[in-house]
Scaffold this motif. Structure first.
Motif, PDB file in Angstrom:
ATOM      1  N   ASN A 143       8.525   3.464  -2.874  1.00  0.00           N
ATOM      2  CA  ASN A 143       8.160   4.602  -2.034  1.00  0.00           C
ATOM      3  C   ASN A 143       6.798   5.189  -2.389  1.00  0.00           C
ATOM      4  OD1 ASN A 143      10.516   4.586  -0.479  1.00  0.00           O
ATOM      5  ND2 ASN A 143      11.647   5.746  -2.026  1.00  0.00           N
ATOM      6  N   LEU A 144       6.172   4.667  -3.442  1.00  0.00           N
ATOM      7  CA  LEU A 144       4.842   5.149  -3.790  1.00  0.00           C
ATOM      8  C   LEU A 144       3.865   4.826  -2.656  1.00  0.00           C
ATOM      9  CD1 LEU A 144       4.491   4.103  -7.555  1.00  0.00           C
ATOM     10  CD2 LEU A 144       4.656   6.424  -6.655  1.00  0.00           C
ATOM     11  N   PRO A 145       2.836   5.675  -2.432  1.00  0.00           N
ATOM     12  CA  PRO A 145       1.874   5.425  -1.349  1.00  0.00           C
ATOM     13  C   PRO A 145       0.860   4.345  -1.676  1.00  0.00           C
ATOM     14  CG  PRO A 145       1.269   7.398  -2.557  1.00  0.00           C
ATOM     15  CD  PRO A 145       2.586   6.931  -3.132  1.00  0.00           C
ATOM     16  N   GLY A 146       1.137   3.515  -2.649  1.00  0.00           N
ATOM     17  CA  GLY A 146       0.233   2.429  -3.016  1.00  0.00           C
ATOM     18  C   GLY A 146       0.999   1.404  -3.823  1.00  0.00           C
ATOM     19  N   SER A 163       3.495  -4.300  -7.908  1.00  0.00           N
ATOM     20  CA  SER A 163       4.629  -3.834  -7.097  1.00  0.00           C
ATOM     21  C   SER A 163       4.440  -4.217  -5.635  1.00  0.00           C
ATOM     22  CB  SER A 163       4.795  -2.320  -7.232  1.00  0.00           C
ATOM     23  OG  SER A 163       3.680  -1.644  -6.689  1.00  0.00           O
ATOM     24  N   GLY A 164       5.539  -4.074  -4.873  1.00  0.00           N
ATOM     25  CA  GLY A 164       5.549  -4.554  -3.489  1.00  0.00           C
ATOM     26  C   GLY A 164       4.595  -3.821  -2.571  1.00  0.00           C
ATOM     27  N   GLY A 165       4.177  -2.581  -2.928  1.00  0.00           N
ATOM     28  CA  GLY A 165       3.250  -1.857  -2.067  1.00  0.00           C
ATOM     29  C   GLY A 165       1.912  -2.546  -1.900  1.00  0.00           C
ATOM     30  N   PHE A 166       1.599  -3.492  -2.791  1.00  0.00           N
ATOM     31  CA  PHE A 166       0.353  -4.246  -2.697  1.00  0.00           C
ATOM     32  C   PHE A 166       0.268  -5.016  -1.375  1.00  0.00           C
ATOM     33  CE2 PHE A 166      -1.887  -8.300  -3.502  1.00  0.00           C
ATOM     34  CZ  PHE A 166      -3.141  -7.813  -3.833  1.00  0.00           C
ATOM     35  N   LYS A 167       1.383  -5.594  -0.957  1.00  0.00           N
ATOM     36  CA  LYS A 167       1.372  -6.366   0.286  1.00  0.00           C
ATOM     37  C   LYS A 167       1.235  -5.449   1.489  1.00  0.00           C
ATOM     38  CE  LYS A 167       3.628 -10.147   2.723  1.00  0.00           C
ATOM     39  NZ  LYS A 167       4.664 -11.190   2.656  1.00  0.00           N
ATOM     40  N   ASP A 168       1.907  -4.270   1.439  1.00  0.00           N
ATOM     41  CA  ASP A 168       1.774  -3.327   2.547  1.00  0.00           C
ATOM     42  C   ASP A 168       0.325  -2.872   2.710  1.00  0.00           C
ATOM     43  OD1 ASP A 168       4.506  -3.474   2.953  1.00  0.00           O
ATOM     44  OD2 ASP A 168       4.938  -1.771   1.634  1.00  0.00           O
ATOM     45  N   MET A 169      -0.375  -2.727   1.586  1.00  0.00           N
ATOM     46  CA  MET A 169      -1.747  -2.225   1.633  1.00  0.00           C
ATOM     47  C   MET A 169      -2.734  -3.295   2.047  1.00  0.00           C
ATOM     48  SD  MET A 169      -4.093  -0.550  -1.408  1.00  0.00           S
ATOM     49  CE  MET A 169      -2.935   0.752  -1.757  1.00  0.00           C
ATOM     50  N   THR A 170      -2.617  -4.498   1.472  1.00  0.00           N
ATOM     51  CA  THR A 170      -3.651  -5.519   1.656  1.00  0.00           C
ATOM     52  C   THR A 170      -3.253  -6.672   2.559  1.00  0.00           C
ATOM     53  OG1 THR A 170      -2.937  -6.829  -0.259  1.00  0.00           O
ATOM     54  CG2 THR A 170      -4.475  -4.997  -0.672  1.00  0.00           C
ATOM     55  N   GLY A 171      -1.938  -6.795   2.828  1.00  0.00           N
ATOM     56  CA  GLY A 171      -1.481  -7.947   3.596  1.00  0.00           C
ATOM     57  C   GLY A 171      -1.417  -9.220   2.776  1.00  0.00           C
ATOM     58  N   ARG A 172      -1.578  -9.121   1.460  1.00  0.00           N
ATOM     59  CA  ARG A 172      -1.566 -10.297   0.584  1.00  0.00           C
ATOM     60  C   ARG A 172      -0.278 -10.326  -0.233  1.00  0.00           C
ATOM     61  NH1 ARG A 172      -6.769 -12.446   0.348  1.00  0.00           N
ATOM     62  NH2 ARG A 172      -8.482 -11.058   0.984  1.00  0.00           N
ATOM     63  N   ASP A 173       0.169 -11.536  -0.600  1.00  0.00           N
ATOM     64  CA  ASP A 173       1.407 -11.725  -1.363  1.00  0.00           C
ATOM     65  C   ASP A 173       1.136 -11.451  -2.839  1.00  0.00           C
ATOM     66  OD1 ASP A 173       3.763 -12.505  -2.546  1.00  0.00           O
ATOM     67  OD2 ASP A 173       3.988 -14.314  -1.316  1.00  0.00           O
ATOM     68  N   THR A 224     -12.142  -3.915   5.096  1.00  0.00           N
ATOM     69  CA  THR A 224     -12.407  -3.208   3.842  1.00  0.00           C
ATOM     70  C   THR A 224     -11.456  -2.034   3.690  1.00  0.00           C
ATOM     71  OG1 THR A 224     -14.729  -3.823   3.938  1.00  0.00           O
ATOM     72  CG2 THR A 224     -14.151  -1.983   2.503  1.00  0.00           C
ATOM     73  N   ILE A 225     -10.864  -1.911   2.506  1.00  0.00           N
ATOM     74  CA  ILE A 225      -9.954  -0.807   2.200  1.00  0.00           C
ATOM     75  C   ILE A 225     -10.550  -0.019   1.037  1.00  0.00           C
ATOM     76  CG2 ILE A 225      -7.608  -0.151   1.516  1.00  0.00           C
ATOM     77  CD1 ILE A 225      -6.743  -2.991   2.408  1.00  0.00           C
ATOM     78  N   TRP A 226     -10.753   1.261   1.233  1.00  0.00           N
ATOM     79  CA  TRP A 226     -11.182   2.123   0.125  1.00  0.00           C
ATOM     80  C   TRP A 226      -9.943   2.531  -0.663  1.00  0.00           C
ATOM     81  CZ3 TRP A 226     -15.611   3.470  -2.164  1.00  0.00           C
ATOM     82  CH2 TRP A 226     -16.815   3.223  -1.492  1.00  0.00           C
TER      83      TRP A 226
END
Length: 779
Positions: A143-146, A163-173, A224-226
């Motif tokens: 549930n963390l925002p990142g 953690s799994g939020g990495f994929k939500d943020m970047t679209g990468r596995d 690009t993601i800041w």
């Protein structure tokens, strides 16, 4: 333990089962038994057992298989194996298979059996608590925002956990980065940020501090993601220390910061300037800097539909300033009322197009075209040369900038129209003075044509008057032509365009003579190389006496204000000719002109209402009431028109103030108040330049002065304030207080009266307040 544990037994061996029931303390345990697996499955959901006692062995199943099966059916319940006898190795295998305890029949007493059961129960509770903690931790991380991470501070920032939020943020596995399975984490950090990040992390590690970073990540779609990162090195300070931290997406925050910066910088450029030429270059340079580009242009929409003029250009496009651009030249870009960039791919466009697009074909990959919106129609376009399409973040920033530029252009257009109307008024006044003071018609004609060419922006103009005896039109006066070939020109009525206008008594226009040539029956017209032609019949009391013509060397597409002024000039010509015949008719026409002037001034005052600077009807009411008080106070009759004009135009200077300040609903800042307080000076500057209105500036310039000297802009005190301004201040304040405004409800009349009484001798002239209050009591 105060409450009894619930025991569920599954035992096919009768002897061991009876022994178990015999040693079980009924005060501490509540027991229920199942004879076989089917009964066990049926009972299990209904008893909420704390401990399951499983008798071994089972037919067709090894002890380990039986334990695994029951543990799978009741994973949250403590499991104790019960056998007649077993070697220590067998006991160990049972425990490894999932049993939490072990009993050998007829070898233990009641207390030891109870101890084993309670220990198994406690063991399972601990395991459940640990599992619940793990689940809660995973939910919290999810549930963390990142995302959180653990990595080695090596050359590639080798990841040990993401953690799994990495994929939500970047679209990468995330798995692709664990131990650099498929990618290095360093690869997805923006190249311009990598060295800076490494330096800041190493500095923080050496000092034993946490580090906080802002940088860019590259998503799977190459956007690009800041991000903002906080972390530390909990395990040592060496170069390959272990790093732990968390990273959150701040792209939207950065977008808002960029937009705010653009809005502030644009506001600094646009604040206090009105004319387009005062801000177009600075605005364009700012936009080019934001986008990191060289070529940029602002195009302004012309009155002719689908045509733009290059108002300002930078880089390799500066030579295009002033050129006319057709909308068809941007056929690949949708020209709409939306501030959204549309792109023309110059490499994909191989067909011939207009010179504007041809000029940068070899230098840029794309043209980004952004429409500048206005309430009625697009005000223009910003065109940017770029080698790649703009990011979503930059697009949002550009939209904010474009909206501000569009508003500034609209304000500049309004100011320009106001200036033109004032210039038209000045021209009409000059002509009017000539008509009333000069009796030489040739002198009057020259003044009219001079004013016409200047105010109508024409290259040439002439007046043709009908010579009835010879049935031809004669050029009695001309301006802008080649003098040697236009002397004593006579134009037949039946074979000329001017004759057709005279006979049909209809105005006529050709915006582009090159596309629609006409036979003027005048040989010198082609020599002059005119492109546009406009003409109106000169009519006097229902009789057409001549034709008024204007010519342009470039294609010209007039707006309604221009046509209205052209008509007014034509009327002036008729007036001039009639004045030599009937002086009484001239007086009547002068009265009509005065009414026209009054209507024009009222139109200007209406524009204040239309732009939400004044509420509807407010200006007309306070003007009428000011005139009434002025009459009662004995002001001379010949001064009343100036008072009326000044009241109608009292806030004309606010047209130069930014809409964002005038329509702000919250409290104004100190700088915004300074900007508001400029409007009396602006009003004086605008009106003083118009001869007819120079005596009407008392109210626009002084109606914010206070009786006690605390007002502005001059800080005048007492009777040093013009009487007309003192009267208007009382009347205008009262009407404003009893009128509802967007930011407050209307006051009652009694509340407004009390305010005037309280401010007598402070803001207002006491004598004016008393007279005004007496007037509204009797009205």
């Amino acid at each position: 333990m105060a409450e009894r544990l619930k025991i569920l037994t599954l035992n096919r061996n009768r002897k061991t089962h009876e022994w178990f029931l015999g040693v079980l303390d009924p005060a501490r345990f509540e027991c229920r038994s199942a004879k076989d697996l089917a009964e066990f499955r049926k009972i299990l959901p209904t008893v909420s057992a704390d401990v399951i006692v499983l008798g071994l062995p089972w037919e067709k199943l090894s002890d380990q298989e039986a334990i695994s099966m029951v543990a799978e059916l009741a994973p949250e319940t403590a499991l104790v194996a019960l056998v007649e006898s077993a070697a220590d190795e067998e006991v160990l295998k049972c425990i490894e298979s999932g049993a939490h305890g072990f009993l050998r029949s007829e070898t233990l007493g009641s207390k030891l059996v109870s101890s084993v059961l309670f220990q198994a129960y406690s063991h399972q509770r601990v395991i459940q608590s640990v599992n619940e903690g793990k689940r809660n931790l995973q939910n919290l991380i999810g549930n963390l925002p990142g995302f959180i991470y653990r990595c080695r501070n090596d050359q590639y920032w080798t990841m040990e956990y993401i953690s799994g939020g990495f994929k939500d943020m970047t679209g990468r596995d995330p798995e692709d980065f664990i131990e650099n399975a498929k990618m290095f984490f360093e690869e997805i950090i923006h190249p311009d940020d990598r060295n800076r990040i490494r330096d800041e992390i190493n500095k923080a590690i050496k000092k034993g501090n946490h580090y906080q970073l802002e940088y860019r990540l590259l998503a799977a779609d190459n956007s690009t993601i800041w991000v903002w990162e906080q972390g530390n090195a909990p395990e040592g300070f060496a170069e390959n220390a272990i790093l732990e931290g968390f990273i959150v997406d701040i792209t939207e925050k950065k977008m808002h910061e960029d937009q705010l910066h653009v809005i502030i910088s644009m506001g600094e450029i646009l604040g206090g300037v009105i004319r387009l030429t005062d801000f177009s270059r600075k605005v364009l340079e700012k936009i080019a800097h934001i986008c990191g580009i060289r070529n940029a242009a602002i195009l302004i929409a012309n009155s002719y539909p689908g045509q733009f003029t290059v108002e300002m250009a930078l880089g390799g496009w500066e030579s295009l300033i002033g050129q006319k651009i057709n909308e068809s030249g941007f056929r690949q870009a949708e020209i709409s009322a939306e501030s959204q960039p549309n792109y023309i791919d110059l490499q994909a466009d191989h067909e011939p197009t207009n010179p504007f697009i041809q000029s940068m074909r070899t230098e840029n990959r794309y043209l980004a075209c952004m429409t500048l919106k206005s309430p009625k129609k697009p005000a223009g376009m910003i065109v940017l040369g770029c080698d790649e399409k703009f990011s979503a973040e930059l697009t949002m920033t550009l939209k904010a900038a474009a909206d501000m530029v569009a508003t500034a252009i609209e304000r500049a257009n309004l100011y320009q129209r106001t200036e033109k109307q004032l210039a038209h008024l000045e021209s009409l006044h000059a002509i009017d003075q000539a008509i009333t003071s000069v009796y030489d018609i040739q002198v009057i004609n020259k003044i009219i044509l001079d004013q016409a060419c200047r105010a109508l922006e024409a290259d040439a103009a002439d007046i043709l008057i009908l010579n009835e005896p010879i049935n031809a039109l004669e050029m009695v006066s001309g301006r802008g032509f080649i003098d040697a070939i236009n002397t004593n020109v006579r134009i037949p009525i039946t074979t000329s365009t001017a004759g057709k206008i005279l006979l049909e008594n209809q105005q006529f226009s050709i915006p582009n003579l090159k596309e629609t040539p006409l036979d003027f029956n005048r040989n010198y017209i082609p020599v002059e190389n005119f492109t546009s032609y406009y003409a109106r019949p000169i009519s006097l009391k229902g009789k057409t006496i001549g034709v008024f013509e204007v010519f342009f060397k470039n294609a010209y597409f007039p707006e309604k204000d221009w046509e209205d002024f052209f008509e007014a000039l034509t009327t002036q010509i008729a007036v001039a000719y009639d004045s030599t015949q009937k002086y009484s008719d001239l007086q009547k026409l002068q009265q009509n002109m005065a009414a026209s002037l009054r209507s024009t001034i009222e139109t200007w005052s209406k524009s204040l209402e239309l732009h939400d600077i004044e509420s509807y009807g407010h200006i007309r009411r306070v003007t009428n009431e000011t005139l009434e008080i002025a009459k009662i106070m004995g002001i001379e009759e010949d001064q009343l028109p100036n008072i009326e004009r000044g009241a109608l135009l009292h806030d004309i200077g606010k047209l130069a103030i930014m809409d964002g300040i005038l329509q702000k609903k919250g409290t104004l800042t100190e700088d915004e108040w300074k900007e508001i307080k400029r409007h009396p000076e602006i009003s004086r500057e605008m009106l003083s330049n118009v001869t007819l209105l120079e005596d009407a500036v008392d109210i626009p310039y002084s109606h914010h002065e206070n009786w006690d000297g605390s007002g502005y802009p001059q800080g005048l005190k007492g009777e040093n304030i013009p009487l007309a301004a003192r009267i208007f201040a009382v009347v205008e304040t009262y009407d404003a207080m009893i009128s509802p405004r967007p930011y407050r409800a209307a006051l009652t009349k009694q509340e407004a009266i009390q305010y005037l009484i309280d401010q007598k001798g402070k803001k207002f002239d006491p004598r004016v307040v008393d007279l005004f209050l007496e007037t509204i009591k009797t009205s």
